[in-house]
Design a protein around this motif. Structure first.
Motif, PDB file in Angstrom:
ATOM      1  N   THR A 115       0.847  -1.187   0.000  1.00 57.68           N
ATOM      2  CA  THR A 115       0.000   0.000   0.000  1.00 57.68           C
ATOM      3  C   THR A 115       0.884   1.239   0.000  1.00 57.68           C
ATOM      4  OG1 THR A 115      -0.151   0.058   2.410  1.00 57.68           O
ATOM      5  CG2 THR A 115      -1.906  -1.114   1.229  1.00 57.68           C
ATOM      6  N   ALA A 116       0.316   2.321  -0.542  1.00 62.97           N
ATOM      7  CA  ALA A 116       0.988   3.619  -0.513  1.00 62.97           C
ATOM      8  C   ALA A 116       0.070   4.593   0.217  1.00 62.97           C
ATOM      9  CB  ALA A 116       1.269   4.107  -1.931  1.00 62.97           C
TER      10      ALA A 116
ATOM     11  N   PHE B  31      -1.262  -1.571  -4.437  1.00 63.61           N
ATOM     12  CA  PHE B  31      -0.567  -2.034  -5.627  1.00 63.61           C
ATOM     13  C   PHE B  31      -0.498  -3.551  -5.524  1.00 63.61           C
ATOM     14  CE2 PHE B  31       0.572   2.316  -5.170  1.00 63.61           C
ATOM     15  CZ  PHE B  31       0.849   2.791  -6.436  1.00 63.61           C
ATOM     16  N   GLN B  32      -1.010  -4.243  -6.542  1.00 65.23           N
ATOM     17  CA  GLN B  32      -1.063  -5.712  -6.515  1.00 65.23           C
ATOM     18  C   GLN B  32      -0.498  -6.300  -7.794  1.00 65.23           C
ATOM     19  OE1 GLN B  32      -5.420  -6.104  -5.781  1.00 65.23           O
ATOM     20  NE2 GLN B  32      -4.747  -7.539  -4.207  1.00 65.23           N
ATOM     21  N   PHE B  33       0.180  -7.442  -7.624  1.00 63.46           N
ATOM     22  CA  PHE B  33       0.649  -8.214  -8.775  1.00 63.46           C
ATOM     23  C   PHE B  33      -0.327  -9.371  -8.967  1.00 63.46           C
ATOM     24  CE2 PHE B  33       3.197 -11.438 -10.936  1.00 63.46           C
ATOM     25  CZ  PHE B  33       3.706 -10.677 -11.981  1.00 63.46           C
ATOM     26  N   ALA B  34      -0.988  -9.422 -10.138  1.00 62.92           N
ATOM     27  CA  ALA B  34      -1.960 -10.476 -10.418  1.00 62.92           C
ATOM     28  C   ALA B  34      -1.956 -10.788 -11.903  1.00 62.92           C
ATOM     29  CB  ALA B  34      -3.358 -10.035  -9.978  1.00 62.92           C
ATOM     30  N   HIS B  35      -2.070 -12.057 -12.215  1.00 61.07           N
ATOM     31  CA  HIS B  35      -2.164 -12.511 -13.610  1.00 61.07           C
ATOM     32  C   HIS B  35      -0.991 -12.021 -14.462  1.00 61.07           C
ATOM     33  CE1 HIS B  35      -6.140 -13.673 -12.359  1.00 61.07           C
ATOM     34  NE2 HIS B  35      -6.425 -12.427 -12.061  1.00 61.07           N
ATOM     35  N   GLY B  36       0.181 -11.889 -13.851  1.00 59.07           N
ATOM     36  CA  GLY B  36       1.379 -11.490 -14.583  1.00 59.07           C
ATOM     37  C   GLY B  36       1.544  -9.991 -14.764  1.00 59.07           C
ATOM     38  N   PHE B  37       0.683  -9.179 -14.137  1.00 58.69           N
ATOM     39  CA  PHE B  37       0.758  -7.729 -14.296  1.00 58.69           C
ATOM     40  C   PHE B  37       0.597  -7.030 -12.948  1.00 58.69           C
ATOM     41  CE2 PHE B  37      -1.042  -9.400 -18.245  1.00 58.69           C
ATOM     42  CZ  PHE B  37      -0.118  -8.920 -19.154  1.00 58.69           C
ATOM     43  N   TRP B  38       1.082  -5.794 -12.866  1.00 60.78           N
ATOM     44  CA  TRP B  38       0.890  -4.955 -11.698  1.00 60.78           C
ATOM     45  C   TRP B  38      -0.335  -4.078 -11.900  1.00 60.78           C
ATOM     46  CZ3 TRP B  38       2.961  -4.981  -6.977  1.00 60.78           C
ATOM     47  CH2 TRP B  38       4.137  -5.714  -6.779  1.00 60.78           C
ATOM     48  N   TYR B  39      -1.112  -3.887 -10.820  1.00 58.70           N
ATOM     49  CA  TYR B  39      -2.320  -3.073 -10.831  1.00 58.70           C
ATOM     50  C   TYR B  39      -2.275  -2.093  -9.664  1.00 58.70           C
ATOM     51  CZ  TYR B  39      -4.233  -6.612 -13.972  1.00 58.70           C
ATOM     52  OH  TYR B  39      -4.434  -7.455 -15.037  1.00 58.70           O
ATOM     53  N   VAL B  40      -2.942  -0.943  -9.834  1.00 59.43           N
ATOM     54  CA  VAL B  40      -3.126   0.013  -8.746  1.00 59.43           C
ATOM     55  C   VAL B  40      -4.621   0.178  -8.529  1.00 59.43           C
ATOM     56  CG1 VAL B  40      -3.035   2.059 -10.269  1.00 59.43           C
ATOM     57  CG2 VAL B  40      -2.536   2.292  -7.813  1.00 59.43           C
ATOM     58  N   GLN B  41      -5.014   0.279  -7.257  1.00 59.53           N
ATOM     59  CA  GLN B  41      -6.423   0.416  -6.902  1.00 59.53           C
ATOM     60  C   GLN B  41      -6.541   1.431  -5.770  1.00 59.53           C
ATOM     61  OE1 GLN B  41      -8.291  -3.289  -5.907  1.00 59.53           O
ATOM     62  NE2 GLN B  41     -10.082  -2.319  -5.012  1.00 59.53           N
TER      63      GLN B  41
ATOM     64  N   ARG C  74      -8.965  10.108 -12.780  1.00 62.10           N
ATOM     65  CA  ARG C  74      -9.257   9.463 -11.493  1.00 62.10           C
ATOM     66  C   ARG C  74      -9.684   8.025 -11.757  1.00 62.10           C
ATOM     67  NH1 ARG C  74     -12.451  12.048  -6.373  1.00 62.10           N
ATOM     68  NH2 ARG C  74     -12.084  10.299  -4.972  1.00 62.10           N
ATOM     69  N   ILE C  75      -9.186   7.098 -10.930  1.00 60.37           N
ATOM     70  CA  ILE C  75      -9.545   5.687 -11.109  1.00 60.37           C
ATOM     71  C   ILE C  75     -10.550   5.272 -10.045  1.00 60.37           C
ATOM     72  CG2 ILE C  75      -7.363   5.117 -12.257  1.00 60.37           C
ATOM     73  CD1 ILE C  75      -6.469   3.787  -9.607  1.00 60.37           C
TER      74      ILE C  75
ATOM     75  N   ILE D 220       1.209   8.115 -11.674  1.00 61.39           N
ATOM     76  CA  ILE D 220       0.240   7.851 -10.611  1.00 61.39           C
ATOM     77  C   ILE D 220       0.305   9.023  -9.637  1.00 61.39           C
ATOM     78  CG2 ILE D 220      -0.451   6.275  -8.766  1.00 61.39           C
ATOM     79  CD1 ILE D 220       1.503   4.248 -10.318  1.00 61.39           C
ATOM     80  N   ARG D 221      -0.852   9.635  -9.360  1.00 61.03           N
ATOM     81  CA  ARG D 221      -0.881  10.746  -8.413  1.00 61.03           C
ATOM     82  C   ARG D 221      -1.767  10.396  -7.228  1.00 61.03           C
ATOM     83  NH1 ARG D 221      -4.048  15.223  -7.624  1.00 61.03           N
ATOM     84  NH2 ARG D 221      -5.069  15.088  -9.665  1.00 61.03           N
ATOM     85  N   MET D 222      -1.218  10.601  -6.038  1.00 62.50           N
ATOM     86  CA  MET D 222      -1.938  10.440  -4.774  1.00 62.50           C
ATOM     87  C   MET D 222      -1.657  11.690  -3.968  1.00 62.50           C
ATOM     88  SD  MET D 222      -0.928   6.506  -3.973  1.00 62.50           S
ATOM     89  CE  MET D 222       0.591   6.533  -4.903  1.00 62.50           C
TER      90      MET D 222
END
Length: 149
Positions: free
Chosen positions: A79-80, A100-110, A124-125, A137-139
Motif C-alpha cells: 500500500t501507498a 498495488f497488486q501483482f496479479a495474472h502477470g501484471f501490476w495493478y493500482v487500486q 481518477r480511477i 500515478i498521483r496520490m
C-alpha cells in the motif's frame, strides 16, 4: 542474489551503456550514488526476486516506481499512503491511499476509498487499473512514474 552480485551486474550494465553512448560519461566509480542506485534498481527489476539469479528466472515481476529523486522497487503487494508500505509525506494523501497488486502477470493500482482519489495518467480511477511503463500515478500532491512494471 547478493548485494555484491547486484552491484556487479549494475556496474556491468552501466559500463556497456557508457561504451555505447556517443558522449562522455563518467566511470562507474565517478557516478553519483543516486545514479548507482538507479542502475541497481533496473538490474533488480530485470532479475526479479532478490534471491533469484538470472539463470533461475523470475516468478513475479518487480514494480519500479520513481518518486522525485527516489526509486522504489517492490516484489510483493503493498500500500501507498501516509501509513503505507510506501510512505508518502503528503498531508493530502490518505493513510492507506492505494493498493498495488501483482496479479495474472501484471501490476495493478487500486484506490482504497481515499478522500482525494488516486489518479492514473490524469484520470481518477475507480477500480483496479493495470500499470505499464511511464504511467503517472498521483496520490495527493505526490506523483510517481512507473519505471518498470
Amino acid at each position: 542474489m547478493t548485494s555484491a552480485d547486484l552491484e556487479r551486474l549494475a556496474r556491468t550494465g552501466y559500463e556497456a551503456h557508457r561504451a555505447a553512448h556517443p558522449g562522455p560519461l563518467p566511470s562507474w566509480q565517478d557516478t553519483t550514488e543516486q545514479e548507482k542506485q538507479a542502475w541497481k534498481a533496473a538490474v533488480s527489476a530485470v532479475t526479479g526476486q532478490a534471491d533469484a539469479t538470472l539463470a533461475e528466472g523470475v516468478s513475479a515481476k518487480s514494480l519500479v516506481l520513481q518518486a522525485g529523486d527516489q526509486t522504489h522497487v517492490f516484489r510483493t503487494d503493498f500500500t501507498a499512503g501516509r501509513q503505507g508500505n510506501l510512505p508518502l509525506s503528503d498531508e493530502v494523501a490518505s493513510g492507506h491511499h492505494a493498493l498495488f497488486q501483482f496479479a495474472h502477470g501484471f501490476w495493478y493500482v487500486q484506490d482504497l476509498n481515499s478522500t482525494n482519489g488516486t489518479w492514473l495518467n490524469g484520470r481518477r480511477i475507480y477500480q483496479a487499473q493495470r500499470l505499464k511503463k511511464n504511467d503517472k500515478i498521483r496520490m495527493g500532491h505526490t506523483t510517481m512514474t512507473v519505471v518498470s512494471a
